[in-house]
Structure formats: C-alpha cells, structure tokens
Design a protein around this motif. Structure first.
Motif, short mmCIF file in Angstrom:
data_model
loop_
_atom_site.label_atom_id
_atom_site.label_comp_id
_atom_site.label_asym_id
_atom_site.label_seq_id
_atom_site.Cartn_x
_atom_site.Cartn_y
_atom_site.Cartn_z
N ALA A 69 0.83 -1.20 0.00
CA ALA A 69 0.00 0.00 0.00
C ALA A 69 0.87 1.26 0.00
CB ALA A 69 -0.93 0.00 1.21
N ALA A 70 1.96 1.24 0.75
CA ALA A 70 2.88 2.38 0.77
C ALA A 70 3.51 2.60 -0.59
CB ALA A 70 3.96 2.17 1.83
N ALA A 71 3.89 1.51 -1.25
CA ALA A 71 4.50 1.62 -2.58
C ALA A 71 3.50 2.18 -3.60
CB ALA A 71 5.01 0.26 -3.04
N VAL A 72 2.27 1.70 -3.55
CA VAL A 72 1.23 2.20 -4.46
C VAL A 72 0.95 3.68 -4.19
CG1 VAL A 72 -1.22 2.03 -5.07
CG2 VAL A 72 0.18 -0.03 -4.92
N ALA A 73 0.86 4.06 -2.92
CA ALA A 73 0.60 5.46 -2.57
C ALA A 73 1.74 6.36 -3.05
CB ALA A 73 0.40 5.61 -1.07
N ALA A 74 2.96 5.91 -2.88
CA ALA A 74 4.11 6.70 -3.34
C ALA A 74 4.10 6.82 -4.87
CB ALA A 74 5.42 6.06 -2.87
N TYR A 75 3.79 5.73 -5.54
CA TYR A 75 3.71 5.74 -7.01
C TYR A 75 2.61 6.69 -7.47
CZ TYR A 75 3.71 4.05 -11.80
OH TYR A 75 3.79 3.99 -13.17
#
Length: 71
Positions: free
Chosen positions: A17-23
């Motif tokens: 979820a953190a990776a998707v939010a950052a992307y």
C-alpha cells in the motif's frame, strides 16, 4: 551500491500500500525489500474471497489481491 529515492521495508499489505501510494503521488524510484521469496505477506495465506471489492470492484482472493498491487 544501488541508489533509490524511496526504500520500503516489507512487502506485505502495508508495504504494498505504501508503494502504491508513493507511485500514485509521483515517485517512480521505489525499492521494496522483502525477506520472503514473493511479495504479499499474509495475503498469500488468505485464499478466501472478499478482497478487492472497494478498490477493484470485484471479489478476489488474498493472493489475487496482492498480485494486483505487485503488477
């Protein structure tokens, strides 16, 4: 030595979820570190349906849900 702008430790639900939010926020230089051979964490053990209705509009198993974020 590899240099990246964002390192996320853990490839479970929170890390994905953190990776998707950052992307989604525009960051493209992301590295997700995971100790297991595959991403997904506990989702890989949740083989029942019920994931994904809110985000993807369809029922997915835990591994299917994780794979959407991995892709």
């Amino acid at each position: 030595m590899q240099k990246v702008r964002l390192v996320i430790v853990g490839g479970g639900p929170a890390g994905l979820a953190a990776a998707v939010a950052a992307y989604d926020a525009g960051e493209r230089d992301i590295l997700v570190l995971e100790r297991e051979p595959q991403l997904g964490g506990i989702l890989n053990q949740c083989i029942h349906n019920g994931f994904g209705l809110q985000r993807f509009g369809e029922e997915l198993t835990g591994p299917e849900y994780a794979q959407r974020f991995i892709d």
